[in-house]
Design an enzyme around this catalytic site. Structure first.
Site, PDB file in Angstrom:
ATOM      1  N   GLU A  37       0.815  -1.211   0.000  1.00  0.00           N
ATOM      2  CA  GLU A  37       0.000   0.000   0.000  1.00  0.00           C
ATOM      3  C   GLU A  37       0.851   1.264   0.000  1.00  0.00           C
ATOM      4  O   GLU A  37       0.446   2.294  -0.538  1.00  0.00           O
ATOM      5  CB  GLU A  37      -0.957  -0.003   1.197  1.00  0.00           C
ATOM      6  CG  GLU A  37      -1.920   1.175   1.237  1.00  0.00           C
ATOM      7  CD  GLU A  37      -2.735   1.341  -0.048  1.00  0.00           C
ATOM      8  OE1 GLU A  37      -2.995   2.510  -0.421  1.00  0.00           O
ATOM      9  OE2 GLU A  37      -3.104   0.320  -0.682  1.00  0.00           O
ATOM     10  N   GLY A  38       2.038   1.193   0.610  1.00  0.00           N
ATOM     11  CA  GLY A  38       2.927   2.350   0.570  1.00  0.00           C
ATOM     12  C   GLY A  38       3.300   2.722  -0.850  1.00  0.00           C
ATOM     13  O   GLY A  38       3.220   3.901  -1.254  1.00  0.00           O
ATOM     14  N   HIS A  39       3.695   1.720  -1.647  1.00  0.00           N
ATOM     15  CA  HIS A  39       4.015   1.975  -3.053  1.00  0.00           C
ATOM     16  C   HIS A  39       2.788   2.480  -3.819  1.00  0.00           C
ATOM     17  O   HIS A  39       2.871   3.425  -4.611  1.00  0.00           O
ATOM     18  CB  HIS A  39       4.487   0.685  -3.736  1.00  0.00           C
ATOM     19  CG  HIS A  39       5.742   0.110  -3.184  1.00  0.00           C
ATOM     20  ND1 HIS A  39       5.767  -1.104  -2.538  1.00  0.00           N
ATOM     21  CD2 HIS A  39       7.028   0.567  -3.168  1.00  0.00           C
ATOM     22  CE1 HIS A  39       7.009  -1.381  -2.168  1.00  0.00           C
ATOM     23  NE2 HIS A  39       7.789  -0.384  -2.529  1.00  0.00           N
ATOM     24  N   VAL A 178       3.057   5.686   4.908  1.00  0.00           N
ATOM     25  CA  VAL A 178       1.779   4.990   5.059  1.00  0.00           C
ATOM     26  C   VAL A 178       1.927   3.956   6.160  1.00  0.00           C
ATOM     27  O   VAL A 178       2.925   3.215   6.202  1.00  0.00           O
ATOM     28  CB  VAL A 178       1.355   4.324   3.735  1.00  0.00           C
ATOM     29  CG1 VAL A 178       0.043   3.575   3.903  1.00  0.00           C
ATOM     30  CG2 VAL A 178       1.218   5.370   2.632  1.00  0.00           C
ATOM     31  N   SER A 188       7.821  -3.918   2.938  1.00  0.00           N
ATOM     32  CA  SER A 188       7.818  -5.285   2.417  1.00  0.00           C
ATOM     33  C   SER A 188       8.429  -6.256   3.421  1.00  0.00           C
ATOM     34  O   SER A 188       8.177  -7.464   3.362  1.00  0.00           O
ATOM     35  CB  SER A 188       8.581  -5.342   1.089  1.00  0.00           C
ATOM     36  OG  SER A 188       9.901  -4.864   1.251  1.00  0.00           O
ATOM     37  N   ARG A 189       9.224  -5.749   4.351  1.00  0.00           N
ATOM     38  CA  ARG A 189       9.847  -6.606   5.359  1.00  0.00           C
ATOM     39  C   ARG A 189       8.862  -7.084   6.418  1.00  0.00           C
ATOM     40  O   ARG A 189       9.129  -8.050   7.127  1.00  0.00           O
ATOM     41  CB  ARG A 189      10.999  -5.869   6.050  1.00  0.00           C
ATOM     42  CG  ARG A 189      12.162  -5.514   5.136  1.00  0.00           C
ATOM     43  CD  ARG A 189      13.177  -4.643   5.853  1.00  0.00           C
ATOM     44  NE  ARG A 189      14.272  -4.243   4.959  1.00  0.00           N
ATOM     45  CZ  ARG A 189      15.408  -4.899   4.824  1.00  0.00           C
ATOM     46  NH1 ARG A 189      15.613  -5.993   5.525  1.00  0.00           N
ATOM     47  NH2 ARG A 189      16.337  -4.478   4.000  1.00  0.00           N
TER      48      ARG A 189
END
Length: 299
Positions: A37-39, A178, A188-189
């Site tokens: 969602e950040g991307h 976000v 992603s981690r």
């Protein structure tokens, strides 16, 4: 609906050239894939400000400090393309390593000053790898706007500096971090955290927020940072790499809050390294409520 995938520089530039002839405003969102969602928030921001949007997907070997980390990084191009398709992205630019770094490649972009300390101290060569690949992507895309998240704040400042110093004609647009509902910065981690670690992880953001509130309300910086460091370790983090107050503009270390600043941290939960940062503003401009010493120590 699908997103066209382009894999070579000539093909990318041909598309961009056609858009230029139409008078289009072009944006690029550089990523290493494994989109979350950040991307996607960056992509949405780009779509609001540009006529055409390029999302790049390249797992850059030059910014990894170990071969095992590079090997473990998820490659999810098909899933990423599926996430981008309904948003209306114009191109997914996904070059191979041989396209980005052909045989005989011998150039490195190195940004001093803002790359020093913080993550730069613990990941030698990392920001050289970031600066090199971002420079190439910006030159390849030739976009008017490039979108980056504030979660990797030191990286954002490295990119801003290289664009300024190398006269690359692109506007760098920073977008807010976000977060999950519990405050954890999306990364992603995060999917690699165990169930127990995932319960601990949001404490980093919570403690940073409380420390930022104290500093913004006038508490001594050194004492507040010492309390926050202890609180992070007491919360269950295995190791704290750094927790520092830095000038927002140039990342200069601060011992007093006399200008807009960032409180930045990197800490380990098991085998997972998490980073986060919180903005801190001087008192006259500060809208943050101060937190008590007791709240921070119990954080």
């Amino acid at each position: 609906m699908s997103v066209p995938i382009v894999r070579t520089v000539p093909d990318l530039r041909a598309r961009v050239r056609a858009w230029r002839e139409e008078g289009a405003r072009i944006a690029v969102v550089p990523t290493m894939g494994a989109l979350h969602e950040g991307h996607l928030s960056l992509v949405r921001a780009a779509l609001r400000r540009a006529d055409r949007v390029i999302v790049t997907l390249f797992v850059n070997p030059k910014q990894f400090n170990s071969a095992s980390d590079l090997a473990a990084y998820p490659r999810t191009e098909e899933e990423d393309a599926a996430k981008l398709a309904p948003l209306g992205v114009d191109i997914l630019y996904a070059p191979g390593a041989e396209e980005m770094y052909p045989e005989g490649f011998a150039t490195t972009v190195s940004v001093g000053d803002v790359s020093e300390g913080l993550c730069g101290a613990f990941r030698p060569g990392h920001f050289d790898g970031v600066a090199t690949v971002v420079t190439k992507l910006l030159l390849q895309a030739g976009a008017d706007l490039a979108f980056f998240g504030e979660k990797d704040f030191q990286q954002l400042q490295v990119v801003r500096r290289l664009v300024r110093d190398l006269d690359i004609p692109v506007e760098i647009v920073a977008c807010p971090t976000v977060r999950e509902e519990d405050g954890l910065a999306i990364s992603s981690r995060n999917v690699r955290l165990s169930e127990t670690e995932r319960q601990i992880a949001p404490k980093l953001a919570e403690i940073l927020r409380l420390a930022a509130g104290r500093i913004g309300a006038g508490a001594p910086v050194d004492r507040t940072l010492a309390d926050a460091r202890s609180a992070i370790l007491a919360a269950g983090y295995a190791r704290l790499e750094y927790l520092e107050l830095r000038s927002e503009e140039d990342l200069a270390p601060l011992s007093t809050l006399d200008r807009p600043a960032r409180l930045l941290a990197a800490a380990w939960l098991g085998e997972i390294r998490l980073i986060d940062n919180i903005q801190v503003m001087p008192l006259p401009q500060n809208g943050l409520a101060g937190a008590s010493d007791r709240q921070l120590e119990e954080g």
